[in-house]
Design a protein around this motif. Structure first.
Motif, PDB file in Angstrom:
ATOM      1  N   GLU A  47       2.678  -4.624  10.162  1.00 23.06           N
ATOM      2  CA  GLU A  47       3.068  -3.251   9.832  1.00 23.06           C
ATOM      3  C   GLU A  47       4.430  -3.229   9.154  1.00 23.06           C
ATOM      4  O   GLU A  47       4.794  -2.263   8.518  1.00 23.06           O
ATOM      5  CB  GLU A  47       3.150  -2.409  11.114  1.00 23.06           C
ATOM      6  N   ASP A  48       5.202  -4.291   9.342  1.00 28.43           N
ATOM      7  CA  ASP A  48       6.574  -4.346   8.869  1.00 28.43           C
ATOM      8  C   ASP A  48       6.610  -4.472   7.352  1.00 28.43           C
ATOM      9  O   ASP A  48       6.281  -5.514   6.798  1.00 28.43           O
ATOM     10  CB  ASP A  48       7.289  -5.533   9.520  1.00 28.43           C
ATOM     11  N   LEU A  49       7.025  -3.409   6.680  1.00 29.10           N
ATOM     12  CA  LEU A  49       7.062  -3.437   5.222  1.00 29.10           C
ATOM     13  C   LEU A  49       8.193  -4.311   4.690  1.00 29.10           C
ATOM     14  O   LEU A  49       8.242  -4.609   3.515  1.00 29.10           O
ATOM     15  CB  LEU A  49       7.195  -2.017   4.673  1.00 29.10           C
ATOM     16  N   ARG A  50       9.120  -4.717   5.550  1.00 35.58           N
ATOM     17  CA  ARG A  50      10.206  -5.584   5.126  1.00 35.58           C
ATOM     18  C   ARG A  50       9.891  -7.035   5.427  1.00 35.58           C
ATOM     19  O   ARG A  50      10.763  -7.885   5.434  1.00 35.58           O
ATOM     20  CB  ARG A  50      11.495  -5.164   5.822  1.00 35.58           C
ATOM     21  N   LEU A  51       8.628  -7.295   5.675  1.00 40.76           N
ATOM     22  CA  LEU A  51       8.172  -8.640   5.995  1.00 40.76           C
ATOM     23  C   LEU A  51       8.732  -9.646   4.999  1.00 40.76           C
ATOM     24  O   LEU A  51       8.531  -9.531   3.799  1.00 40.76           O
ATOM     25  CB  LEU A  51       6.641  -8.653   5.950  1.00 40.76           C
ATOM     26  N   CYS A  52       9.477 -10.597   5.510  1.00 40.67           N
ATOM     27  CA  CYS A  52      10.031 -11.668   4.670  1.00 40.67           C
ATOM     28  C   CYS A  52      10.723 -11.114   3.423  1.00 40.67           C
ATOM     29  O   CYS A  52      10.505 -11.600   2.320  1.00 40.67           O
ATOM     30  CB  CYS A  52       8.943 -12.655   4.266  1.00 40.67           C
ATOM     31  N   GLU A  53      11.517 -10.088   3.606  1.00 37.24           N
ATOM     32  CA  GLU A  53      12.261  -9.468   2.508  1.00 37.24           C
ATOM     33  C   GLU A  53      11.352  -9.088   1.339  1.00 37.24           C
ATOM     34  O   GLU A  53      11.605  -9.434   0.196  1.00 37.24           O
ATOM     35  CB  GLU A  53      13.383 -10.395   2.044  1.00 37.24           C
ATOM     36  N   GLY A  54      10.280  -8.387   1.639  1.00 34.93           N
ATOM     37  CA  GLY A  54       9.390  -7.918   0.587  1.00 34.93           C
ATOM     38  C   GLY A  54       8.291  -8.889   0.234  1.00 34.93           C
ATOM     39  O   GLY A  54       7.540  -8.650  -0.699  1.00 34.93           O
ATOM     40  N   LEU A  67       1.304 -13.819   9.193  1.00 33.47           N
ATOM     41  CA  LEU A  67       1.214 -12.372   9.043  1.00 33.47           C
ATOM     42  C   LEU A  67       1.103 -12.022   7.572  1.00 33.47           C
ATOM     43  O   LEU A  67       1.899 -12.478   6.755  1.00 33.47           O
ATOM     44  CB  LEU A  67       2.437 -11.694   9.658  1.00 33.47           C
ATOM     45  N   LEU A  68       0.111 -11.216   7.248  1.00 29.38           N
ATOM     46  CA  LEU A  68      -0.111 -10.738   5.889  1.00 29.38           C
ATOM     47  C   LEU A  68       0.406  -9.303   5.823  1.00 29.38           C
ATOM     48  O   LEU A  68       0.173  -8.520   6.744  1.00 29.38           O
ATOM     49  CB  LEU A  68      -1.607 -10.761   5.555  1.00 29.38           C
ATOM     50  N   ALA A  69       1.096  -8.956   4.763  1.00 27.79           N
ATOM     51  CA  ALA A  69       1.643  -7.606   4.623  1.00 27.79           C
ATOM     52  C   ALA A  69       0.501  -6.600   4.503  1.00 27.79           C
ATOM     53  O   ALA A  69      -0.273  -6.629   3.548  1.00 27.79           O
ATOM     54  CB  ALA A  69       2.559  -7.525   3.411  1.00 27.79           C
ATOM     55  N   ARG A  70       0.397  -5.725   5.498  1.00 24.89           N
ATOM     56  CA  ARG A  70      -0.671  -4.730   5.560  1.00 24.89           C
ATOM     57  C   ARG A  70      -0.728  -3.889   4.290  1.00 24.89           C
ATOM     58  O   ARG A  70      -1.799  -3.612   3.762  1.00 24.89           O
ATOM     59  CB  ARG A  70      -0.470  -3.827   6.774  1.00 24.89           C
ATOM     60  N   GLU A  71       0.430  -3.482   3.799  1.00 24.36           N
ATOM     61  CA  GLU A  71       0.453  -2.597   2.632  1.00 24.36           C
ATOM     62  C   GLU A  71      -0.211  -3.226   1.413  1.00 24.36           C
ATOM     63  O   GLU A  71      -0.707  -2.528   0.543  1.00 24.36           O
ATOM     64  CB  GLU A  71       1.873  -2.161   2.293  1.00 24.36           C
ATOM     65  N   TYR A  72      -0.223  -4.545   1.332  1.00 22.46           N
ATOM     66  CA  TYR A  72      -0.861  -5.211   0.205  1.00 22.46           C
ATOM     67  C   TYR A  72      -2.275  -5.671   0.541  1.00 22.46           C
ATOM     68  O   TYR A  72      -3.213  -5.386  -0.188  1.00 22.46           O
ATOM     69  CB  TYR A  72      -0.035  -6.426  -0.241  1.00 22.46           C
ATOM     70  N   PHE A  73      -2.422  -6.412   1.612  1.00 22.49           N
ATOM     71  CA  PHE A  73      -3.708  -7.047   1.910  1.00 22.49           C
ATOM     72  C   PHE A  73      -4.775  -6.062   2.378  1.00 22.49           C
ATOM     73  O   PHE A  73      -5.935  -6.212   2.027  1.00 22.49           O
ATOM     74  CB  PHE A  73      -3.524  -8.169   2.940  1.00 22.49           C
TER      75      PHE A  73
END
Length: 130
Positions: A47-54, A67-73
């Motif tokens: 859920e963290d949109l700042r995952l690995c600094e974007g 962890l895969l960025a939810r907003e993209y995957f």
């Protein structure tokens, strides 16, 4: 727990990804495990949109959770995700970016391989140079 490809596919399907994205995620996993053997890791959405600094994904040193960025995957079709990757991932590591979804997953899987080796007491290097 190490899983076979069918169990891994069922786990990926539970994330409700676009079928082509899900297949590419499995392809990235299988590619690395074909080279290194089965790897103990978990995979999920963040859920963290700042995952690995974007970044698009990351692998935890602590427990090999990828962890895969939810907003993209989750919210993208395969073609949209690759377009996003090729427009937004250009940086010092990928100056001429032509990434594939499976490549992102394989990259994170290689972090899991590295973590596993180091947990077994093998020091792979003294420092990482940027």
């Amino acid at each position: 727990m190490i899983k076979d490809s069918m169990a891994r596919w069922e786990e990926i399907q539970q994330m409700n990804l676009d079928v082509q994205v899900a297949a590419a995620v499995l392809q990235g996993i299988c590619r690395v495990e074909a080279e290194f053997g089965p790897i103990d890791f978990s995979i999920g959405l963040s859920e963290d949109l700042r995952l690995c600094e974007g970044g698009l994904a990351c692998c935890s040193v602590k427990d090999n959770s990828i962890l895969l960025a939810r907003e993209y995957f989750l919210e993208s079709s395969y073609d949209t995700l690759e377009t996003i990757m090729n427009q937004n991932v250009k940086n010092k590591f990928h100056p001429e970016c032509r990434m594939k979804v499976a490549s992102v997953v394989a990259h994170e899987m290689c972090h899991a391989v590295w973590n596993t080796i180091e947990r077994q007491g093998v020091r792979l290097c003294d420092e990482v140079v940027e």
